[in-house]
Design a protein around this motif. Sequence first.
Motif, PDB file in Angstrom:
ATOM      1  N   GLY A   1      -3.771 -54.314 -18.254  1.00 46.81           N
ATOM      2  CA  GLY A   1      -4.119 -52.975 -17.776  1.00 46.81           C
ATOM      3  C   GLY A   1      -3.135 -51.899 -18.185  1.00 46.81           C
ATOM      4  O   GLY A   1      -3.479 -50.725 -18.224  1.00 46.81           O
ATOM      5  N   LYS A   2      -1.894 -52.305 -18.516  1.00 48.77           N
ATOM      6  CA  LYS A   2      -0.928 -51.286 -18.955  1.00 48.77           C
ATOM      7  C   LYS A   2      -1.315 -50.839 -20.363  1.00 48.77           C
ATOM      8  O   LYS A   2      -1.950 -51.572 -21.102  1.00 48.77           O
ATOM      9  N   PRO A   3      -0.919 -49.604 -20.745  1.00 42.40           N
ATOM     10  CA  PRO A   3      -1.328 -49.094 -22.062  1.00 42.40           C
ATOM     11  C   PRO A   3      -0.856 -50.014 -23.186  1.00 42.40           C
ATOM     12  O   PRO A   3       0.178 -50.666 -23.066  1.00 42.40           O
ATOM     13  N   LYS A   4      -1.662 -50.053 -24.252  1.00 43.81           N
ATOM     14  CA  LYS A   4      -1.260 -50.912 -25.362  1.00 43.81           C
ATOM     15  C   LYS A   4      -1.368 -50.171 -26.677  1.00 43.81           C
ATOM     16  O   LYS A   4      -2.092 -49.177 -26.803  1.00 43.81           O
ATOM     17  N   THR A   5      -0.598 -50.660 -27.665  1.00 43.76           N
ATOM     18  CA  THR A   5      -0.678 -50.087 -29.008  1.00 43.76           C
ATOM     19  C   THR A   5      -1.268 -51.152 -29.927  1.00 43.76           C
ATOM     20  O   THR A   5      -1.351 -52.305 -29.550  1.00 43.76           O
TER      21      THR A   5
END
Lengths: 504, 335
Positions: free
Chosen positions: A393-397
Motif C-alpha cells: 500500500g505504500k507508494p512504489k516506483t
Amino acid sequence: MRKLTSAGLAALIAFGATSQTVAAKDLVIGFSADAATLDPANHRDTNTETIIREMYDGILTRDPAMHVVPQLAESYKQISPTVYEFKIRKGVKFHDGSTMTAEDVKFTLDRIWEKGGLGDGQTSPRQSLLGPIKSVDVVNGDTLRVTLSAPWSLLPAMLPFQEVVSKAFVGKVGTAGMATQEDGTGPFQLVQWNKGDSVVMKRFDDYWGGKACVDRVIFKTIPESSSRVAALLAGDAQIIDHLPPYAVSQVNASGNAKAVFVNGTRSYFIAMNLTEKPFTDIRVREAIAHAIDKPLVINKILGGHAVAINGILSPDAFGKNKALKGLAYDPALSRKLLKEAGYPNGIKVTMDVTGPDKDTAEAVASLMAKGGITTKVQVGESAMLGSKWRTMGKPKTGDMYFTSWGNGSLDPQGIFMPTHHTDGRGNSSGYSNPKVDKLLDGAAVEVDRAKRAAMYEQAEAIAAKDVAYIYLWVPQDIYGVSKRLSGWQPSPDGRLNLVKACLK
Amino acid sequence: MSLTKLVERLVQLVPVLLGVSVIVFLMMAMTPGDPVQIMIGDQNVSAAQEAQLRHDLGLDRPAYERLALFIGHAATGNFGESFYYKRPVAQVIAERLPATIELSVVALLIALMTAIPLGVLAAVKKNSVLDKLATVGSLLGVSLPGFWFGILLLMLFAVQLHILPVSGRMGFATSIKPITGFLLIDTLLRGDPAAFLDALKHILLPAITLGLPMTAVLMRVTRTSMLEVLRQDYITFAEAKGLSRTRILIRHALKNALIPTVSVAAIETGSLLGGNMIVETVFGWPGLGRLVVDSIFVRDYPLVQAAVLLYAVTYVLLNFVADILYTFLNPRVKL
C-alpha cells in the motif's frame, strides 16, 4: 628404484579409485541448500522443511494426488466452523523408542502457536502458519481438539507443514538442543549433520508406516546447479533438485540418469505499477497481455516444461476458474490498443527481474517490443526487488516486475490473498478492487467447499478482466534422477518422501 | 621490531575494527530487503504476527540503538543469534571457519610451490618457449573466472575421468571425529591414511581453482624480481668468482628476489577470502565464504556483521604479517 616406481603406481591407482566409497544402499540427494536448523518449529525455510520431513512426520500429510490425508492422525473431522478434531494414531514410536501420544501432538502445536512457545520468551517464526488458534486440547486420551478464534478453512491444508516432536525430548534438550538433534517419528533418523555439507540419516527400523528401502539417506548440499548436475552424472548423487531446463537433454543423453518432471505450485506473472501512468489505463495492460506469445516462450525457453495460466491460480488448484479465457497473442492489436490509449508511438518501460529469471524475461521483453512496448530488462537481487515492489500500500516506483509467488499449501488463499487483496503482502501491482477483496475475505472463512470454490472462481474472473497482472505460467519442477533409483516420484509440494525409494 | 611497536600496531587495529563495524552495519541497514519479509516468504500473515516476528528479531528498535547494542555486545565477544540459523553467530561461524582456513592454506601452498619454481625458471630462461608459455599461462590464470575454471575441472576429473569427487570435504563412508577441525590434520592425528587420502582428493580441485589467480600473480612477481636481481652487480661478481650457477641462483639471487613475492603472497592471501565465496559455492565446500553469501541473501544481519568483521581482522593481520616478513627478509626496512 623399481620399488619406488611400484609404490608410486600403487598410490596412483589408489588415488584413481572411485572417488566416493558410497555403500550400495546409500541414497544421496544433491540438494541446493543445507538445513538452517533441525528444529521443526524454529525456521521459515522450505529446504529445511524438506530435509527435516524425512525424520519427522506431520499430523496430516499429502498423498501423491496432493489431497490432504491423515498421517500421525488416524482420522480428522471438522466439528464446527472453528473446531477440528484429530484422532491420534496408536503405537507410533519416536526414534528414542518412546511412544508418541496426543500430548506430544498438543505440545508440538502449542510450541508453535503460543506466544513465547519456544521458551526463553521466543515465539516460533512459524506461528502465522497456524492461523487463529485459540486452544489445543487433548480429549479422551487419544483425540486432539483444535479450537480457532475465527473460522479459518486453511487449517487442514497448513498442517502438513508442521512436524510432531516429542515433549519429553524437547524437555530434555531444550530449544537450543533441538537445533542440532532430533527425535522424530519419521522413516529416517539422524546420524550426523555436517553443517554446510551434508545431513546423514539412517533407516528407522521401527517406523510405523513400514521400514524404508534404503539403508541411509544423505542430503548433500550442492548450491551450484552445474555442480549438482556434475554430481548426478558422476554417480555421486542419485536425486538432484532444481535441474536447470538447459541441462535436461544433457542428463537424458548421459545414459545413467534422466530428468523427471512434476507440476509445480509457483505462478509466474508480471506486475505493473497500477499507481502510475501508463498502467492506470486498462488498454495499456491489455496491450501488454496481447503482445506476449506464452506458448512460444514455454516451448523455446522453458523447454515445454510449464503450463500457461490466464489467472493467478495453477490449473489444478482448488477454486480454479476453468472457463477463464486469456488475452490471445496479437501484437497488431497491442499497437492498436496503445494508439487508442494515446501512445501512437508505443511506450518505453523497464522490467525488474531476479537473476535466475533473466533469460525468460528477456524473451518476453523482445516479444513485447513487437507489440509496441519497448522493454528494458533490469536485473536485481530478490530481497531488494521484494522491498521495492511489495510495498503493502505504500507508494512504489518502477514500471514492471517479472515475478512469481509460490503456493505450497495448494489452497487459493495462500496465493490469491497476498497478491490480489488491497495492500496484500505480495500485491506488487498495487491492485485494488473492493469486489475482489470482499470475495477473498469471504472465501477465507467460508466452510462450504462448493461456495468457497465459486467465490474464488468469481474473484479470478474479475481480476483477469481487470488485467490486474499479466498472468504467465506455472513451471514444472525438474529433478534429475539416477537410473539406479526406483520407487520414487517427485511431488508437486516439493517434498521428497523417500521412504519407498530403492536403489539397485 | 620492538615489543612496543608490535603492541602499537595491534592497538591501531581497534579504530579500524570499529570503523568496519559501523560501515558494515550501515551498509546492511541501508541495503533494501527486509529480513522479516524474506523469512515469511510467500505466505499470508496478519500484521500482528509480522510485528511479533520483527520484535523477536529485535528489528523493531531504531537503527542507532541496534548499532550501539551490536558494538557493545561485539566488544564482549557476543555477536548475537543468527536470524536464519537460530543459534549463536559465533558458534555458526566457528563450525565453518576450519574448512575455509584449510582450503586457503592448501591453495596458498599450491600457489607458492608452483609459482616460485616457475617464476625462477621463466626468469633464468628469459624469452625461451618455457618463459612464453608461463607468461600466457599466467595471463589465463588471472583472467579465468573461478566458477568457470572450477566447473571445467569438475567436468574433466569428476564426470569424465571419475578420479576426483564433485563436492564436499570428505566421502560419506569415512567419518573422522574432529580434533582441530582441519581434516587433513585430523585424519593423520587419528592415524587413518585412507581418510587422509579421501580428504586430500576432496580438497584438490577447489584448492587449485582458488589458488590459480594467486599462482599467476606470484609467478609474474617472482619472474620480474628475479630478472632484476640477476642484473645486479653482486651476481656478476659471484659469477666472476666462479661459483656454480645453481649456487648463485639459490643462495644469492633467490633470497633477495623473494622479498616482493612474500609480501605480495601475504596480501594476496587476503584476496583468497574473496575467492572463497565463489569456489566454495561451486564445490559445495562448507566454509565461511558460502555461509556469508547465503546470509547476505536472507539478510541475516548478525551473521553478516560478525563475518565481515572477521574478514577485516584477518585482512589487517595479514598485512601486519606481510610487514613483519618484509623487515625480516630485508633488515634495512624498519616498521
